[in-house]
Scaffold this motif. Structure first.
Motif, PDB file in Angstrom:
ATOM      1  N   CYS A  56       0.836  -1.196   0.000  1.00 22.30           N
ATOM      2  CA  CYS A  56       0.000   0.000   0.000  1.00 22.30           C
ATOM      3  C   CYS A  56       0.870   1.245   0.000  1.00 22.30           C
ATOM      4  O   CYS A  56       2.055   1.201   0.309  1.00 22.30           O
ATOM      5  CB  CYS A  56      -0.932   0.018   1.210  1.00 22.30           C
ATOM      6  SG  CYS A  56      -0.099   0.180   2.807  1.00 22.30           S
ATOM      7  N   GLY A  57       0.250   2.339  -0.362  1.00 19.59           N
ATOM      8  CA  GLY A  57       0.891   3.641  -0.314  1.00 19.59           C
ATOM      9  C   GLY A  57      -0.167   4.693  -0.576  1.00 19.59           C
ATOM     10  O   GLY A  57      -1.223   4.402  -1.147  1.00 19.59           O
ATOM     11  N   VAL A  67       3.193  17.042  -2.846  1.00 21.16           N
ATOM     12  CA  VAL A  67       2.506  15.909  -2.223  1.00 21.16           C
ATOM     13  C   VAL A  67       3.541  15.051  -1.513  1.00 21.16           C
ATOM     14  O   VAL A  67       4.726  15.065  -1.862  1.00 21.16           O
ATOM     15  CB  VAL A  67       1.717  15.036  -3.227  1.00 21.16           C
ATOM     16  CG1 VAL A  67       0.481  15.736  -3.736  1.00 21.16           C
ATOM     17  CG2 VAL A  67       2.589  14.543  -4.348  1.00 21.16           C
ATOM     18  N   GLU A  68       3.061  14.305  -0.533  1.00 23.34           N
ATOM     19  CA  GLU A  68       3.923  13.387   0.204  1.00 23.34           C
ATOM     20  C   GLU A  68       3.477  11.959  -0.042  1.00 23.34           C
ATOM     21  O   GLU A  68       2.286  11.654   0.016  1.00 23.34           O
ATOM     22  CB  GLU A  68       3.848  13.679   1.707  1.00 23.34           C
ATOM     23  CG  GLU A  68       4.665  12.709   2.533  1.00 23.34           C
ATOM     24  CD  GLU A  68       4.455  12.854   4.031  1.00 23.34           C
ATOM     25  OE1 GLU A  68       5.256  12.280   4.788  1.00 23.34           O
ATOM     26  OE2 GLU A  68       3.489  13.528   4.449  1.00 23.34           O
ATOM     27  N   ILE A  69       4.436  11.081  -0.305  1.00 19.69           N
ATOM     28  CA  ILE A  69       4.156   9.651  -0.302  1.00 19.69           C
ATOM     29  C   ILE A  69       4.216   9.216   1.149  1.00 19.69           C
ATOM     30  O   ILE A  69       5.194   9.461   1.841  1.00 19.69           O
ATOM     31  CB  ILE A  69       5.185   8.865  -1.145  1.00 19.69           C
ATOM     32  CG1 ILE A  69       5.018   9.207  -2.634  1.00 19.69           C
ATOM     33  CG2 ILE A  69       5.027   7.371  -0.901  1.00 19.69           C
ATOM     34  CD1 ILE A  69       6.021   8.514  -3.543  1.00 19.69           C
ATOM     35  N   SER A  90       3.137   4.428  -9.628  1.00 20.29           N
ATOM     36  CA  SER A  90       1.699   4.727  -9.682  1.00 20.29           C
ATOM     37  C   SER A  90       1.374   6.017  -8.940  1.00 20.29           C
ATOM     38  O   SER A  90       0.566   6.827  -9.410  1.00 20.29           O
ATOM     39  CB  SER A  90       0.887   3.571  -9.082  1.00 20.29           C
ATOM     40  OG  SER A  90       0.985   2.419  -9.870  1.00 20.29           O
ATOM     41  N   LEU A  91       2.009   6.219  -7.792  1.00 20.50           N
ATOM     42  CA  LEU A  91       1.763   7.434  -7.017  1.00 20.50           C
ATOM     43  C   LEU A  91       2.306   8.658  -7.741  1.00 20.50           C
ATOM     44  O   LEU A  91       1.673   9.721  -7.748  1.00 20.50           O
ATOM     45  CB  LEU A  91       2.359   7.299  -5.613  1.00 20.50           C
ATOM     46  CG  LEU A  91       1.653   6.278  -4.720  1.00 20.50           C
ATOM     47  CD1 LEU A  91       2.500   5.953  -3.492  1.00 20.50           C
ATOM     48  CD2 LEU A  91       0.270   6.759  -4.310  1.00 20.50           C
ATOM     49  N   ILE A  92       3.456   8.519  -8.380  1.00 19.30           N
ATOM     50  CA  ILE A  92       4.009   9.634  -9.156  1.00 19.30           C
ATOM     51  C   ILE A  92       3.107   9.942 -10.348  1.00 19.30           C
ATOM     52  O   ILE A  92       2.865  11.107 -10.660  1.00 19.30           O
ATOM     53  CB  ILE A  92       5.456   9.332  -9.587  1.00 19.30           C
ATOM     54  CG1 ILE A  92       6.360   9.407  -8.355  1.00 19.30           C
ATOM     55  CG2 ILE A  92       5.930  10.289 -10.673  1.00 19.30           C
ATOM     56  CD1 ILE A  92       7.769   8.921  -8.574  1.00 19.30           C
TER      57      ILE A  92
END
Length: 153
Positions: A56-57, A67-69, A90-92
């Motif tokens: 997860c993330g 934004v922060e991961i 994916s988060l990027i």
């Protein structure tokens, strides 16, 4: 093994809580309540292997351009297989789709983030983070996490 990264859903909350709690008990991740996870489920992605949540993330918006991961974790037995890097990608991609050019994290896994294109920076350059989370953290005056940053196009 076919691991799929996808947006988290409400049905993932219990498994998310269990994974995050395992890291929190080791003192390497902040705990998150089930209620907080449910409220913020739209910020999470998960990695899933044959229906089992194995990673997860999430992204937390700290400002117009940052934004922060956070809450990035992989279940035991799945580390070292590239799943974490896929989740970071994916988060990027999500930050890019929101037109947010800076992605940061506070981490103990500096080499992992450097491998994924981040560079070590001074955490004091993120007053948004300091006033959002650090002000309430027990480690506020003795923080041993390292700040990393990636600027995306």
């Amino acid at each position: 093994m076919t691991v799929v990264c996808r947006k988290a859903e409400s049905s993932d909350v219990d498994a998310l809580h269990e994974l995050i709690q395992s890291y929190a008990e080791q003192g390497i991740m902040l705990p998150r309540s089930r209620e907080a996870l449910d409220r913020n489920i739209g910020t999470f992605i998960v990695a899933e292997d044959d229906g089992r949540l194995v990673g997860c993330g999430s992204l937390c918006r700290l400002g117009n351009d940052l934004v922060e991961i956070r809450s990035l974790g992989i279940a035991g037995g799945y580390k070292g297989q590239g799943i974490g890097s896929r989740m970071v990608d994916s988060l990027i991609d999500e930050a890019r789709s929101q037109r947010i050019p800076k992605v940061m994290a506070l981490t103990y896994e500096v080499a992992f983030f450097q491998k994924n294109g981040f560079r070590v920076v001074d955490k004091e350059i993120f007053p948004e983070k300091v006033w959002t989370d650090c002000v309430n953290c027990a480690k506020q005056h003795c923080c041993d996490e390292i700040a990393v940053l990636k600027v995306i196009e």
